[in-house]
Design an enzyme around this catalytic site. Structure first.
Site, short mmCIF file in Angstrom:
data_model
loop_
_atom_site.label_atom_id
_atom_site.label_comp_id
_atom_site.label_asym_id
_atom_site.label_seq_id
_atom_site.Cartn_x
_atom_site.Cartn_y
_atom_site.Cartn_z
N SER A 264 44.72 69.61 39.00
CA SER A 264 44.54 68.14 39.22
C SER A 264 43.31 68.06 40.15
O SER A 264 42.83 68.73 40.80
CB SER A 264 45.60 67.17 39.97
N LYS A 265 42.51 67.21 39.38
CA LYS A 265 41.18 66.78 40.16
C LYS A 265 41.16 66.33 41.51
O LYS A 265 40.66 66.63 42.04
CB LYS A 265 40.39 65.68 39.01
N ARG A 266 42.17 65.68 41.56
CA ARG A 266 42.71 64.95 42.83
C ARG A 266 42.94 65.95 44.22
O ARG A 266 42.60 65.98 45.11
CB ARG A 266 43.70 63.97 42.76
N GLY B 17 41.54 68.93 44.12
CA GLY B 17 40.25 69.55 44.21
C GLY B 17 40.09 70.71 43.16
O GLY B 17 39.35 71.62 43.27
#
Ligand code: GLU
Length: 494
Positions: A261-263, A265
């Site tokens: 997940s981008k969130r 990192g």
């Protein structure tokens, strides 16, 4: 109901060939999982001699990000995942952006009401209640309204949503190319909203309408949509349409338990590029995240996009989630860097070389040639080559190296002789410098390494360098090379 519109739409649908679509929502970046979906979707089309379509799913206007569609176009083009139909290139079933297809969805929602598989719902609910799907169908009085009653309220201007009418009893079975047959009780499915109060479709509805009207034969997407598939099936059946082949792909994970997940990192495609990974290596690695070649190719790892298009098959896609391993990607990247032609490597490396090496007298091609076999990621380059631009401060202790049989005193003698020999040297070439230094070592009756070590240390000012003494001296040029050797000698004399 006048069917002309629907008949015309049906007539436009291309048939008889594989048609796949990549249907991203414009979020502003390309997730590794999304890139993989795009790749598999493209490969299925290309492998089947079919058509690959790009559709932008922007119905969720609240989540729109400025410039986000450009990221999609740019990534697809960079990756060579060319589309045959899409918003920018057009096609027989345009438009290819959902927000431009608004009118269509309302018409089809009404058609489904007419066919008895959807109903108008006038209950006062907030949009978020509608979106959450937490609505008890048994308690819904609108489901029981007669078509006439409902129509009268619509005509009177009462606000409404249109909901899917899920059968109260029985089961729905759908087939997925990867997960096989899946059967669910209809009682577990909700009468989801298809058309919202503002007349816009929900994601699940728009998706089915578009896939049908665009003639999509294989719906390739993340397995997070698997639980919606029974409702999709009921929609297709409600319209009397053929259900496409579903290909739901398991997620790409960062570890055993968490999705990437981008969130949190995890890198997106753009991040990986910025970290010095080549597009070709990323694609090759991503292809193998959840797919493996079979038969004769089973052991093979390195595939160009073209080769993948030949060997890719749906049967090779795995049910189990794949774990993204950055070291494995780095391994692929090094393989790809090494396999490039020297020209292509130079083109890729030059911007990184020039970040650290500004002087035009220092030849970036010669530097690139030293790096090609010694670098795993392009971003390592500036740090590796900065010494060409400026001699770093270093300690005299570097001149001592047991393996090369040098210490400070030996190095002092070596540098002294090397400086005189290199001052005399006619042609400043690889050949010339090499011969000069090896002949000198023979004359001094020392191993080549005993001479090369101090020359390289003085020329570079660091112990680890891409390339040996000869290459480094050559690139520095005679004046700068001799200047550095004298600095080394002075240090040792001091
Ligand atoms: N717009 C959806 C997404 O970005 C695509 C789902 C699908 O391919 O059906 O997740």
């Amino acid at each position: 109901m006048n069917m002309t519109y629907f008949d015309d739409m049906e007539a436009k649908i291309p048939r008889g060939k594989v048609r796949t679509r990549f249907a991203p929502s414009p979020t502003g970046y390309m997730h590794v999982g999304n890139l993989r979906t795009a790749l598999y979707t493209w490969l299925i089309a290309r492998n089947g001699g079919g058509t690959f379509i790009l559709r932008i799913e922007d119905t969720d206007q609240g989540r729109l990000v400025e410039g986000a569609t450009d990221v999609i176009y740019r990534t697809m083009a960079e990756c060579g995942l060319t589309h045959d139909e899409g918003p920018d290139v057009g096609g027989p079933v345009a438009p290819y952006i959902q927000s431009e297809r608004r009118d269509t969805y309302g018409k089809y929602a009404r058609l489904l009401v007419e066919r008895g598989h959807a109903y108008y719902c006038f209950c006062e609910k907030t949009e978020s209640e509608e979106d959450s799907g937490e609505w008890d169908r048994a308690a819904d009085p609108c489901r029981a309204l007669s078509p006439k009653e409902a129509q009268a309220r619509v005509d009177a201007g009462e606000p409404f949503v249109i909901r899917q009418r899920i059968p109260e009893t029985g089961t729905t079975t759908f087939h997925d190319a990867i997960f096989g047959d899946i059967t669910v009780d209809n009682s577990t499915l909700d009468d989801q909203v298809l058309l919202k109060r503002d007349g816009l479709p929900t994601y699940n509805f728009a998706n089915v309408i578009d896939d049908h009207l665009m003639g999509i034969t294989h719906v390739v997407r993340g397995s997070e949509y698997l639980s919606s598939a029974p409702k999709y099936n009921l929609l297709y059946e409600g319209f009397g349409w053929e259900v496409p082949t579903y290909v739901h792909c398991s997620p790409v994970m960062r570890d055993q338990h968490n999705k990437m997940s981008k969130r949190h990192g995890d890198p997106s495609y753009e991040d990986l590029k910025a970290q010095g990974y080549l597009t070709e290596a990323i694609l090759n690695y991503v292809a193998l995240l959840g797919w493996s070649p079979r038969g004769e190719q089973a052991e093979r790892e390195v595939f160009s996009l073209k080769e993948l298009a030949q060997v890719f098959d749906i049967a090779g896609i795995s049910k189990s989630p794949a774990i993204f391993d950055i070291d494995k990607l780095t391994h692929f990247n090094a393989l790809y860097l090494r396999a490039m032609t020297p020209e292509a490597f130079h083109a890729a490396a030059e911007p990184y070389i020039r970040q650290a090496v500004k002087s035009p007298a220092l030849d970036s091609r010669a530097i690139a040639a030293l790096l090609q076999a010694r670098c795993e990621r392009l971003t390592e380059i500036p740090e590796k080559v900065a010494f060409f631009e400026t001699l770093p401060p270093y300690e005299r202790g570097l001149f001592t190296n047991k393996k090369s049989k040098t210490n400070e005193e030996v190095s002092r003698r070596m540098l002294e002789s090397a400086i005189s020999a290199m001052e005399e040297l006619g042609e400043w070439s690889q050949e010339g410098i090499h011969t000069c230094l090896t002949e000198l070592a023979a004359k001094l009756e020392v191993k080549n390494a005993t001479l090369m070590w101090p020359v390289r240390i003085a020329a570079a000012g660091q112990a680890v360098t891409p390339g040996g003494a000869v290459e480094i001296c050559l690139i520095l040029g005679r004046d700068e090379c001799l200047r550095r050797l004298r600095i080394g000698l002075e240090m040792l004399n001091g």
